[in-house]
Design a protein around this motif. Sequence first.
Motif, mmCIF file in Angstrom:
data_model
loop_
_atom_site.group_PDB
_atom_site.id
_atom_site.type_symbol
_atom_site.label_atom_id
_atom_site.label_comp_id
_atom_site.label_asym_id
_atom_site.label_seq_id
_atom_site.Cartn_x
_atom_site.Cartn_y
_atom_site.Cartn_z
ATOM 1 N N THR A 138 0.811 -1.215 0.000
ATOM 2 C CA THR A 138 0.000 0.000 0.000
ATOM 3 C C THR A 138 0.847 1.270 0.000
ATOM 4 N N ARG A 139 2.036 1.201 0.577
ATOM 5 C CA ARG A 139 2.979 2.324 0.594
ATOM 6 C C ARG A 139 4.381 1.801 0.327
ATOM 7 N N VAL A 140 5.243 2.664 -0.234
ATOM 8 C CA VAL A 140 6.593 2.218 -0.587
ATOM 9 C C VAL A 140 7.588 3.347 -0.378
ATOM 10 N N LYS A 141 8.793 3.003 0.130
ATOM 11 C CA LYS A 141 9.872 3.978 0.315
ATOM 12 C C LYS A 141 11.223 3.317 0.035
ATOM 13 N N PHE A 142 12.065 4.030 -0.727
ATOM 14 C CA PHE A 142 13.413 3.563 -1.029
ATOM 15 C C PHE A 142 14.331 3.685 0.177
ATOM 16 N N SER A 143 15.320 2.809 0.248
ATOM 17 C CA SER A 143 16.379 2.929 1.250
ATOM 18 C C SER A 143 17.368 4.004 0.784
ATOM 19 N N PRO A 144 18.184 4.548 1.691
ATOM 20 C CA PRO A 144 19.123 5.619 1.316
ATOM 21 C C PRO A 144 20.119 5.226 0.234
ATOM 22 N N ASP A 145 20.517 3.941 0.184
ATOM 23 C CA ASP A 145 21.494 3.513 -0.817
ATOM 24 C C ASP A 145 20.841 3.088 -2.134
ATOM 25 N N LYS A 171 19.335 0.522 -2.855
ATOM 26 C CA LYS A 171 19.502 -0.907 -3.121
ATOM 27 C C LYS A 171 18.381 -1.748 -2.507
ATOM 28 N N ALA A 172 17.480 -1.092 -1.807
ATOM 29 C CA ALA A 172 16.371 -1.797 -1.167
ATOM 30 C C ALA A 172 15.215 -0.827 -1.014
ATOM 31 N N PHE A 173 14.082 -1.342 -0.606
ATOM 32 C CA PHE A 173 12.932 -0.491 -0.315
ATOM 33 C C PHE A 173 12.011 -1.213 0.657
ATOM 34 N N ALA A 174 11.203 -0.436 1.335
ATOM 35 C CA ALA A 174 10.254 -0.991 2.303
ATOM 36 C C ALA A 174 8.842 -0.684 1.856
ATOM 37 N N VAL A 175 7.938 -1.620 2.122
ATOM 38 C CA VAL A 175 6.526 -1.412 1.806
ATOM 39 C C VAL A 175 5.682 -1.731 3.027
ATOM 40 N N SER A 176 4.507 -1.146 3.088
ATOM 41 C CA SER A 176 3.516 -1.583 4.070
ATOM 42 C C SER A 176 2.608 -2.588 3.375
ATOM 43 N N LEU A 177 2.267 -3.657 4.076
ATOM 44 C CA LEU A 177 1.455 -4.725 3.512
ATOM 45 C C LEU A 177 -0.013 -4.499 3.836
ATOM 46 N N GLY A 178 -0.861 -4.605 2.825
ATOM 47 C CA GLY A 178 -2.270 -4.311 3.001
ATOM 48 C C GLY A 178 -3.000 -5.271 3.911
ATOM 49 N N ASN A 179 -2.717 -6.560 3.794
ATOM 50 C CA ASN A 179 -3.413 -7.554 4.609
ATOM 51 C C ASN A 179 -2.720 -7.795 5.945
ATOM 52 N N ALA A 180 -1.411 -7.971 5.916
ATOM 53 C CA ALA A 180 -0.658 -8.243 7.148
ATOM 54 C C ALA A 180 -0.505 -7.002 8.012
ATOM 55 N N ASN A 181 -0.667 -5.799 7.404
ATOM 56 C CA ASN A 181 -0.580 -4.533 8.124
ATOM 57 C C ASN A 181 0.738 -4.386 8.880
ATOM 58 N N THR A 182 1.814 -4.691 8.183
ATOM 59 C CA THR A 182 3.144 -4.518 8.744
ATOM 60 C C THR A 182 4.097 -4.114 7.620
ATOM 61 N N VAL A 183 5.397 -4.168 7.875
ATOM 62 C CA VAL A 183 6.399 -3.727 6.905
ATOM 63 C C VAL A 183 7.155 -4.922 6.351
ATOM 64 N N ARG A 184 7.368 -4.898 5.060
ATOM 65 C CA ARG A 184 8.243 -5.882 4.413
ATOM 66 C C ARG A 184 9.348 -5.133 3.682
ATOM 67 N N VAL A 185 10.579 -5.597 3.865
ATOM 68 C CA VAL A 185 11.736 -4.995 3.198
ATOM 69 C C VAL A 185 12.122 -5.865 2.006
ATOM 70 N N PHE A 186 12.313 -5.220 0.856
ATOM 71 C CA PHE A 186 12.734 -5.909 -0.363
ATOM 72 C C PHE A 186 14.151 -5.483 -0.732
ATOM 73 N N ARG A 187 14.895 -6.406 -1.312
ATOM 74 C CA ARG A 187 16.227 -6.098 -1.834
ATOM 75 C C ARG A 187 16.186 -6.101 -3.357
#
Length: 448
Positions: free
Chosen positions: A138-145, A147-163
């Motif tokens: 539902t939301r997304v933000k890049f990491s400072p480098d 090389k990764a980004f974080a999203v908020s999950l619509g169903n789990a209602n938490t954060v997942r980090v992707f590489r």
Amino acid sequence: MDQENSVPAFAVTAAVGAVVLLIMLFFTMSRKTTENEEKEEDKNDSKPANKQEKQANKKVKPAGKTKVKSQQSTFAHKWLASSLKGHGARILDMDFSPNGKYVITVAEDRSILMWSTKEFEQKEHKSIRGNVDLDHATRVKFSPDSKAFAVSLGNANTVRVFRIGKKDDGSPGNITGAIDFPQKHKAEIINVGIASNGKYIMTISSDTTMIVWSIKGDVLNEINTNHMNNSYGAVSPCGRFVASSGFTPDVKVWEVCFTKTGDFQEVKRAFELKGHSAGVYCFGFNNDSTRMASASKDGTWKYWDTNIRYDMNQDPYLLFTGKLPLSGPCLVSLSPDGRTVAIAQETSIYVCNSSGNDEELIENVHSEPSAQIGFDNSGKYLLSAGDKHVHVLHNITGYKATIEELIGLEKKASGQAMKERIRSQIRDSQAALDRIQGGTSNGHATVQ
């Protein structure tokens, strides 16, 4: 005696024959009835089938046309540079990479697309695709480098980090999930932020909860915003602050403090934006967090100087108050240099400079309100994500504001060399603006 016995024997024989005849007649009638029923069923079944086939044949071509038409973007504007198309469902958020090379978008169909900013004005736009397993972002933000980004999950209602992986040529490769944070929010997460110093991640939910996390998913601090309910929250571009707005008529800003050795210390109140008479929908920072803009239910937006000594209890300075062009919830974005303010409201985007001049109301950008708006790192483009598309607009207001500011600096410049440098900058900015407004490429204005 024999004659008397013959009568019952004849009767018995006749009775048996009658029974056998009745049985044969029964089976014959039953078989005919069954055959008739089967024929009737076949007849009835064939009629709907033929009808469905005819209806299907009638609907095939119109349905195909409707689908193609719904995927096409009908938006056109003199500022439009291009439109990014690739998602199969409604886009929910976007973010720009700190290195300025990419913009990432997430949609309801679980898709993640990463686009090159160099291709903004090209006819074709390639993207790198990823997917959110068993959920959607539902939301997304890049990491400072970048090389990764974080999203908020619509169903789990938490954060997942992707590489983001790398190919042999150094370009971005596969997008893979790395870690899920524990679920801590009780209400829906409405935004995510990552500090530019890489020390923490912020999440804010629709109740009054804001959480500051370590990058490994440990809770560093939980903040009660006391807004009654939150409408927006963000991490400042400088990485020092987290801020929130909601039902109350203010924007609250906290400083996230760390020790010299990099250990988390505390979250303390820094300053507040006070002056609205109703709840604040949204707010935005410029690149160095010295300027902020806020928009409220009271029908106004305000432009603030936040380059203050908040540790000395100095309050932000209100520089300008403008009127919102439309009604209802809105999004606010400031260009990196703070010269341009963009406000998305209903299906339109209102753009002006920091003094409220050079106004432009861009209407019918999407068929529904924008999911997110934002300026790229260079400040040359304003992007609006909504429906299944991202529209890339030239920041015409920004070019004009830059030229206006440079003209003012030229008048104040004392040395001839300084004046000549400023004049050169004015010529370059004016030439770029002329190319946008007068040049054409793929049906859109261009700038090099």
